[in-house]
Design a protein around this motif. Sequence first.
Motif, PDB file in Angstrom:
ATOM      1  N   GLY C 116      44.217  38.719  40.170  1.00 40.23           N
ATOM      2  CA  GLY C 116      43.248  38.484  39.434  1.00 40.23           C
ATOM      3  C   GLY C 116      43.746  37.810  37.941  1.00 40.23           C
ATOM      4  O   GLY C 116      43.143  36.857  37.751  1.00 40.23           O
ATOM      5  N   ALA C 120      42.503  34.106  36.899  1.00 43.32           N
ATOM      6  CA  ALA C 120      41.694  33.887  35.858  1.00 43.32           C
ATOM      7  C   ALA C 120      42.456  32.863  35.047  1.00 43.32           C
ATOM      8  O   ALA C 120      41.873  32.078  34.252  1.00 43.32           O
ATOM      9  N   ARG C 123      42.423  28.942  36.133  1.00 42.83           N
ATOM     10  CA  ARG C 123      40.979  28.693  37.207  1.00 42.83           C
ATOM     11  C   ARG C 123      40.882  27.591  37.834  1.00 42.83           C
ATOM     12  O   ARG C 123      41.686  26.481  37.573  1.00 42.83           O
ATOM     13  N   ASP C 128      44.334  30.120  42.279  1.00 43.90           N
ATOM     14  CA  ASP C 128      42.972  30.877  42.106  1.00 43.90           C
ATOM     15  C   ASP C 128      42.301  30.598  43.499  1.00 43.90           C
ATOM     16  O   ASP C 128      41.731  31.666  43.914  1.00 43.90           O
ATOM     17  N   ARG C 193      39.890  39.375  37.871  1.00 41.12           N
ATOM     18  CA  ARG C 193      39.608  38.064  37.593  1.00 41.12           C
ATOM     19  C   ARG C 193      38.351  37.746  36.727  1.00 41.12           C
ATOM     20  O   ARG C 193      38.251  37.145  35.608  1.00 41.12           O
TER      21      ARG C 193
END
Lengths: 287, 329, 307
Positions: C116, C120, C123, C128, C193
Motif C-alpha cells: 500500500g 501510494a 502512484r 502501483d 494506499r
Amino acid sequence: MAADAENLSTLQLQFARFRRNRLAIASVWVLVLIVLACFLGPYLFPFTGEDADFDYISAPIDFSSPHLFGTDDYGRDLLVRTLEGGRVSLTIGFLGALVAGGIGVLYGAVAGFTGGRTDSLMMRLVEILYGFPYVILVILLSLLFGGGNIALFAAIVFTLWLTPAVIVRSQAEGLARREFVEAARAGGMTSTGIVLRHIVPNCFSVVIVYGSLLVPEVILSESFLSFLGIGIKEPQASWGNLIQTGTSAMDTDLRLLLLPGAFLVAVLLCLNFIADGLRDAFDPNDR
Amino acid sequence: MPSTPMTADPLLSVRDLRVTFRLPQGEVRAVDGVDFDLRKGEVLGIVGESGSGKSQILFALMGLLAGNGGASGKAMLGGRNLLALSPRQLDQVRGSEMSIVFQDPMTALNPYMRVGDQLAEGLIAHHGLSRDAAWKEAVAMLDRVRIPDPAARAQAYPHQFSGGMRQRVMIAMALLMKPAILLADEPTTALDVTIQAQVLDLIAELARETGTAVILVTHDLGVVARACDRVLVLYGGQVMEEAAIDTLFDHPRHPYTQGLLKAMPRMEGEESPRLGTIPGAPSARRGPGCPFAPRCDRKIVICDRESPPLLLEDDRRIACHVEAADAVA
Amino acid sequence: MLRFIGKRLWDGGLTLAALVTLTFFVMRLAPGGPFSKSRKISPEVLANIQKTYHLDEPIWMQFARYVKGLATFDLGPSTRFRDYSVGDMIASGLPWSVTIGIWAILVATLVGIALGVAGAMRRNSATDYAAGIVGVVGVAVPIFVIGPLMQVIFALRLGWVPVGGIAEGWRALILPVLVLALPNIAYISRLTRSSMIETLRENYVRTARAKGIGEGRVVRGHALKGTLLPVIAYLGPATAAIITGSILIETIFALPGIGRHFVDAALNRDYPLVMGITLLYGALLILLNIVTDLIRAWIDPRLRNGR
C-alpha cells in the motif's frame, strides 16, 4: 459552470458518471451474458445436469462430442451442471442481497429516525450480532433452521443485513433532523409514512453504493458454505459444491475445478468492478 | 515590460512569478506575472480577494504547490532562485531561512504529536540539536508567544489548545529558527475577531525583535493597515498597485484599490448611507486586457485589449492604463 | 485508562453472555438432536443416554449447568467423540489454528502495508499497478478457488511444498498461510494506499514539509501514524476474516485445526463442540477488539478519555 448544466436530476448525473466508467460497463455486459447463459443456456441442451450419460463417464473436453466440456465421473455434463449451478448461486445472490438489504434498510431507517432509547437498543443488538464471527453465525443459523436450502438462505440473509442497517441508520439519523421532516409531520404524515416516503428514498445513493457489495458477499457466502458441505448439497449443483468436487479430482483432471471456478471468479470480478463504479459515481467524496 | 527598479539590496527579489494549475478542463493561471522586492525587516502585505492568487505566491516560494501546480519565474534569495531548486535543496531553506504560518491552525498541526515535539523538530533537523536542548528552546519560545505554563503545555497535544493558542504555537514554530523571512497566509482569518488583533500584534512584535521580514497575505484591509509597512494589491493574479501603507490609504490611485477602500466600513470620516461595492465577481476567464477591466468603472478602450504595464511613479508602482494616461496628461 | 479497559471488558462480557445464551438455545432448539442420526436405539439405551447427558432435565437447568461448567472451563463432553471432552478437542486443534492464524495476520499486515505504501508513494507506476492487481485478485477470487489452484501448481506440479496434511512439519504451513493471507493482503494494501494518499494531502503534512525536515522524516514521523490508523482499526475485522478463512484452509489443506473440528461438529450435530468453539472464537474477537482499540487510543490522543 453552473450555468452550463441543464436541469438534470442528481440521479441522472450520477448514472451518466457511471456510464463513463468503461470497466464497469464492460462488467455489466459480461454479467448479463453470464446470467443469460446460466438461466437460458441449459435449455439449449438435450440433457440436464442431473442426467447421467453412461456412454461418457469422466469424458474430457471435446467440442465434437455432445458434451462440450466433458462430464464428471457420474456422466453428468459439466457445462450444463455449471450453468445450472449458476442459476442457484446467482438467484441466491441477488435475492439474498435484496432481502438482506431490504431488512437492513428498514431496520436502520427506523432506528435512526426514532432515535432515543429504541435506537440505542436496536443498535446494541446489531453490535452484539456483529461480535459473532461471521461464519459461526451462518453455520449456527443454518443448523437452527433445519439445514436445508431455505435455512441456508435465511442464515445468509440474517448475517448480512447488519452492515446496511448500520449505514442506513447513520444516514437516517442525519436526515431525521432536517426541516423537511418537520414539514411532513406538520402536514399530518404519520411516522411510518415519513420513514417510507422520505427517509428511505433519501438514503438511495448510500444504499446503492454499499448494497452493490452485498451481492458478491452473498454469492461468496453461499459458495463457501456449499464448498464445506453445509450449503447446497448434492445432487443439486451450486458453484461452491462443484468446486469442491473439482478439488478432489484436481490431481488428475483440472477442468472439474476450473470451469465452475472460472464462472464464479468472473461473476465476482464483474460485481466488484460494478460496485467500484457505482461508488465512484454516487459518492465522489470517496477516493 | 514592467519596470521594477532594483531596490537597494533587497532580501528577496521576485520577478515574473507565474503559477499555473493543470485541471481536466484546461490550464488555470493563478499567478500571472508578479514582481516585487522584499527588504530586510519590512512587513509587506499582499491584499486581494479570494481567487486572486495571493496564497499561491507563498506556496510557490516554499515549494508547497499542489501536485498539479507549477511555478516559473525567478525568486532570488541569497543568490539562489527558489523556484529552480529541487525539493531536497529547498529543504535547506524551508523552515530555517524562510518559514510559513498557515491559515487554519486547527488542521495545520499534527494531532498525533506533542506540541513540544513539533516545535523541536526543526531545530533537531536543521541545527542538529539534541532533543533536550531543542525542547528547552521550544519551551522558551512558547513563553515568548505568551502561552501560559509553557513547560506543561509543551507536553500537550494540539486538540487541547484553543484556536488562538494554536496559532501562537504555529507562530512560535515559524520563528523558532529565526528565519530571515516569515510568510503568513491569512494568519488571522480563522480566528475570533477579538483574538485577531492580538495575534497580528504578536507577529509584528516578534518579527521586529528578530529582524525577520514578513510577507502577510490577507483579504482584510484592516489587517494590512494594522501590521504592514508596504502593500501589494493583487487582482486576477497580477499586481495592480503597490505603495507604502500611508500612501496607499491616503491616496489610492488604482480603480480596484479605490473600490476596496470604499468598501471598507470606517469609524471616522463622512457618513455615507451605503458601503461601496465593486460590481461583478472575480472570474477565472482571462482575456487579453487588464484583469480588472470587466468590473472597472473608469475603463477606456485599451483596457480590454492590452494588459497595462506596471509603472513606477514617485514611490508607488501602478498598473493602469487610465492612470497612466492621466499622469502623462 | 483503567476505566477505558474496564468499560470495554464489561461490554465484551455482555456480548459474550449474549453469545453463550444465544448459542445454547440455538443448539437446543435446532431440529435433529445429537443422537437422532444414529441408527435406531432401544428406548432404554436412549433413556440412559438422555440421563448421562442431562437431556432429560428442563432446559433452564441444562443452561444453568452449562454456565456453571463454563466457570470451571469445563465445556462438556463431545457427543461424537465419546472419549474426548470438548476441552480436549479444542486443545488438540488450537495450536495449529493459532499458528496459522498468527502467521497469516503477520504476513497480511506487513505485506499489505508495504504494498500500500509503495503504491501510494509511486502512484501510477508499475509497482502501483502490480499492487492493484493483487488487490483485485485477492478480493474477488475466493480462497477455495485460489487454494486448490495453488496446490495444483506448487504442490502437485512443482513439488515445492506438500499438498496438505501435517506430516512435513512447518513446510506444510507455507501454502496455507499464504493463501489465507491473500485476501487480507489485498484489502489491507488497498486500504493503506488510499489512506496514505489522503493523509499526504492533510494540512499538517504540508506544515511538516514546510519545516524543511526532509521528505523521509515527513513520511515517517508525520504521515505514517495517520495512515496506519484505519489499518489498525481494520485488524479486528481482519482477524475475524482470518478465522472464517481458516475454516476453509483447514479443510482444503487437511489440517487438524479447530476450524475443521467446527465444520465436522456442525455437520454431525455435535452441539457441545460447536458451542465450545463458538465461545472460543467469540471471546477471541472481543479480546482482539479491545486490544486494537487500545492501540488506536495510544496512537491518537484524541480517542482517549472516553469517546
